[in-house]
Design a protein around this motif. Sequence first.
Motif, mmCIF file in Angstrom:
data_model
loop_
_atom_site.group_PDB
_atom_site.id
_atom_site.type_symbol
_atom_site.label_atom_id
_atom_site.label_comp_id
_atom_site.label_asym_id
_atom_site.label_seq_id
_atom_site.Cartn_x
_atom_site.Cartn_y
_atom_site.Cartn_z
ATOM 1 N N UNK A 187 0.860 -1.179 0.000
ATOM 2 C CA UNK A 187 0.000 0.000 0.000
ATOM 3 C C UNK A 187 0.895 1.225 0.000
ATOM 4 N N UNK A 188 0.312 2.400 -0.162
ATOM 5 C CA UNK A 188 1.094 3.631 -0.239
ATOM 6 C C UNK A 188 1.098 4.374 1.090
ATOM 7 N N UNK A 189 1.934 5.398 1.160
ATOM 8 C CA UNK A 189 2.169 6.103 2.424
ATOM 9 C C UNK A 189 1.485 7.461 2.495
ATOM 10 N N UNK A 190 0.480 7.680 1.651
ATOM 11 C CA UNK A 190 -0.185 8.984 1.604
ATOM 12 C C UNK A 190 -1.488 9.034 2.396
ATOM 13 N N UNK A 191 -1.819 7.940 3.086
ATOM 14 C CA UNK A 191 -2.999 7.933 3.946
ATOM 15 C C UNK A 191 -4.316 7.735 3.226
ATOM 16 N N UNK A 192 -4.285 7.299 1.972
ATOM 17 C CA UNK A 192 -5.538 7.142 1.219
ATOM 18 C C UNK A 192 -6.232 5.812 1.471
ATOM 19 N N UNK A 193 -5.506 4.844 2.019
ATOM 20 C CA UNK A 193 -6.091 3.525 2.254
ATOM 21 C C UNK A 193 -6.268 3.265 3.746
ATOM 22 N N UNK A 194 -7.152 2.319 4.067
ATOM 23 C CA UNK A 194 -7.531 2.063 5.451
ATOM 24 C C UNK A 194 -7.061 0.677 5.912
ATOM 25 N N UNK A 195 -6.333 0.602 7.003
ATOM 26 C CA UNK A 195 -5.889 -0.695 7.510
ATOM 27 C C UNK A 195 -7.036 -1.577 7.994
ATOM 28 N N UNK A 196 -8.136 -0.998 8.427
ATOM 29 C CA UNK A 196 -9.267 -1.808 8.900
ATOM 30 C C UNK A 196 -9.809 -2.718 7.799
ATOM 31 N N UNK A 197 -9.632 -2.314 6.552
ATOM 32 C CA UNK A 197 -10.151 -3.111 5.437
ATOM 33 C C UNK A 197 -9.193 -4.233 5.025
ATOM 34 N N UNK A 198 -8.026 -4.261 5.643
ATOM 35 C CA UNK A 198 -7.039 -5.285 5.297
ATOM 36 C C UNK A 198 -7.483 -6.678 5.702
ATOM 37 N N UNK A 199 -8.214 -6.795 6.795
ATOM 38 C CA UNK A 199 -8.460 -8.118 7.373
ATOM 39 C C UNK A 199 -9.324 -9.010 6.497
ATOM 40 N N UNK A 200 -10.162 -8.426 5.655
ATOM 41 C CA UNK A 200 -10.928 -9.249 4.727
ATOM 42 C C UNK A 200 -9.997 -9.888 3.681
ATOM 43 N N UNK A 201 -8.894 -9.215 3.373
ATOM 44 C CA UNK A 201 -7.884 -9.784 2.486
ATOM 45 C C UNK A 201 -7.140 -10.916 3.189
ATOM 46 N N UNK A 202 -6.734 -10.677 4.413
ATOM 47 C CA UNK A 202 -5.954 -11.666 5.161
ATOM 48 C C UNK A 202 -6.727 -12.964 5.349
#
Length: 249
Positions: A96-111
């Motif tokens: 992911x990128x470092x500009x704050x546009x993405x949300x870590x909370x949404x990662x867990x559905x990927x994991x």
Amino acid sequence: MKHDSLYIIMPAYNEEKNIGTVIEQWYPVVERIGGESRLVILNDGSRDGTYEMIRKYQKKYERLIGIDKPNEGHGGTILRGYHYAVDAGADYIFQTDSDGQTLPDEFWQFWKKRKTCGLLIGYRKKREDGFSRLFVTRVLRLVLFLTFGTWVKDANTPYRLMNAKQLSKVLKKIPDGFFLSNVLMTVIYEKHHLHVEYIPITFRPRQAGKNSINMKRIIKIGQKISCAIRKIYGNSLGIPSNKMQEKTK
């Protein structure tokens, strides 16, 4: 029992205003997964205090790795990060990128779906970062279809989870420093049916700092990617589909 390890690969260029918040947001992901998981931030020759900020946070977070390097652009930087993670023995690699546009909370559905990797990629169904970027995504989709006959929903999303062993084989087909490496990677996975799944994600406006991409640059990028891919690969990526699938199972 060995835990699956995750390496989060994050390029950073002039993100002094964002990087501290982004580290605070994403570090808990690798901490929760545990084992040998790491958050790896590659400073791509920033002209501000980005790397100094990364070093500051390294004193606080033992799973944070900061890598300082000369500027080579987003594509070359993430390629370097992918190779670093593969060589370090990661089981899964997330970018992911470092500009704050993405949300870590949404990662867990990927994991939760990691055993199906392939490539699990965030689909920016609703983009909040401006018309110009939406425009280039649509143009790029058309260029890739005309070049390879493959319809790619969202080729360049900086939100992707990959099985490291499979990725190591795909990386062999991407030239070092290729400027849109995520795009080419997505095409390879799609073209050879290496299990690509698109999962809707939130894509916010840049949280701070200045966007370095404008419409003029976007048009040039579209022309450049088309010429570069055709020059290197023609209409073939040189990977026999059945052999690749056999090797990566």
